[in-house]
Design a protein around this motif. Sequence first.
Motif, PDB file in Angstrom:
ATOM      1  N   ASN A  84      31.916  69.231 101.211  1.00 16.74           N
ATOM      2  CA  ASN A  84      32.434  68.299 102.208  1.00 16.74           C
ATOM      3  C   ASN A  84      31.500  67.118 102.463  1.00 16.74           C
ATOM      4  O   ASN A  84      31.951  66.052 102.872  1.00 16.74           O
ATOM      5  CB  ASN A  84      32.692  69.064 103.511  1.00 16.74           C
ATOM      6  N   ILE A 187      36.397  67.958  99.064  1.00 15.41           N
ATOM      7  CA  ILE A 187      37.064  67.001  99.953  1.00 15.41           C
ATOM      8  C   ILE A 187      37.067  65.620  99.308  1.00 15.41           C
ATOM      9  O   ILE A 187      36.011  65.014  99.081  1.00 15.41           O
ATOM     10  CB  ILE A 187      36.385  66.956 101.335  1.00 15.41           C
ATOM     11  N   PRO A 230      42.256  64.552 102.842  1.00 14.61           N
ATOM     12  CA  PRO A 230      42.589  64.975 104.200  1.00 14.61           C
ATOM     13  C   PRO A 230      43.357  63.941 105.007  1.00 14.61           C
ATOM     14  O   PRO A 230      43.858  64.246 106.094  1.00 14.61           O
ATOM     15  CB  PRO A 230      41.217  65.247 104.824  1.00 14.61           C
ATOM     16  N   LEU A 260      44.047  72.996 105.266  1.00 12.37           N
ATOM     17  CA  LEU A 260      43.030  73.631 104.426  1.00 12.37           C
ATOM     18  C   LEU A 260      43.152  75.149 104.471  1.00 12.37           C
ATOM     19  O   LEU A 260      43.004  75.824 103.449  1.00 12.37           O
ATOM     20  CB  LEU A 260      41.635  73.185 104.875  1.00 12.37           C
TER      21      LEU A 260
END
Length: 288
Positions: A84, A187, A230, A260
């Motif tokens: 991330n 991500i 996202p 997620l």
Amino acid sequence: MPVAIITGASKGLGRALAGALARRGWDLVVDARSAGPLEEAARELRGAGPRVVALPGDVTDGGHRAALVAAARQLGGLDLLVNNASALGAEPLVSLADQPLEGLRAALEVNVVAPLGLTQEALSLLRTSSYLSSYEEVTPYIEKAPYRGDIDTSAAYDPYPYSENFQNSNLSDSPTYVGVSGAVLNISSDAAVEAYATWGGYGAAKAALDQQSAVLAVEEPGLRVWWVDPGDMRTDLYAAAVPDDDDSGRPLPETVVPALLWLLDHAARSGRYTAAAGRAVPAGRSPR
């Protein structure tokens, strides 16, 4: 208990996902560059009951990556790796004409090189995870060419033709079963596939991460590999990227977490996804 490593977990989406997994009983190894905010997040996570190891450091440091994986091993293994942590390459963002090359190198190190390095370090643990094995479904893979459609002009190019079901690509009537091990969640960003002014350096790094993820999914068919856009979020990263923009109307990272978790709950096939309506939707498709 299942174990996850989450980088960039002191704030934003990383912290929100860590909180959701902690409430589900996951043990966690979390990282961030700043020790103070990371320890604050870890105290909050421990309040939900799981074991939490907080290791401040830089994901571009190979020694730090090794320490993260060693901590997971001490907790019993590794079932989910979440890459991330991100870097913009310039703060605020600038056009490619003004993009500092050192900034682009830094973005590539954080967004591309470090995730690969951490994945390499963690592969032996991920391969032996049994967290997702009970979800495995074998569905024949139908198409071999990277186009969907017949030979007419209606065929549409599929940039990830083998991301739906790698273990059945030989088209056997009795496809070989490949047991599912752990999962890697990278991500990404819509800047990886869309051309936004001033987002060129960051977008190029995330595009490289997407391709790297797609290849990993082909090479490691026993793993689930998800690379996820996202969507818009109200985060410090966005504020640093575009400081003059009013982001008060942007969704909080917590609103993305259900999508997620959907990937985990459904043992979703490897591929690129976008977060939509509380679930993860394969890129190029609309939520049903």
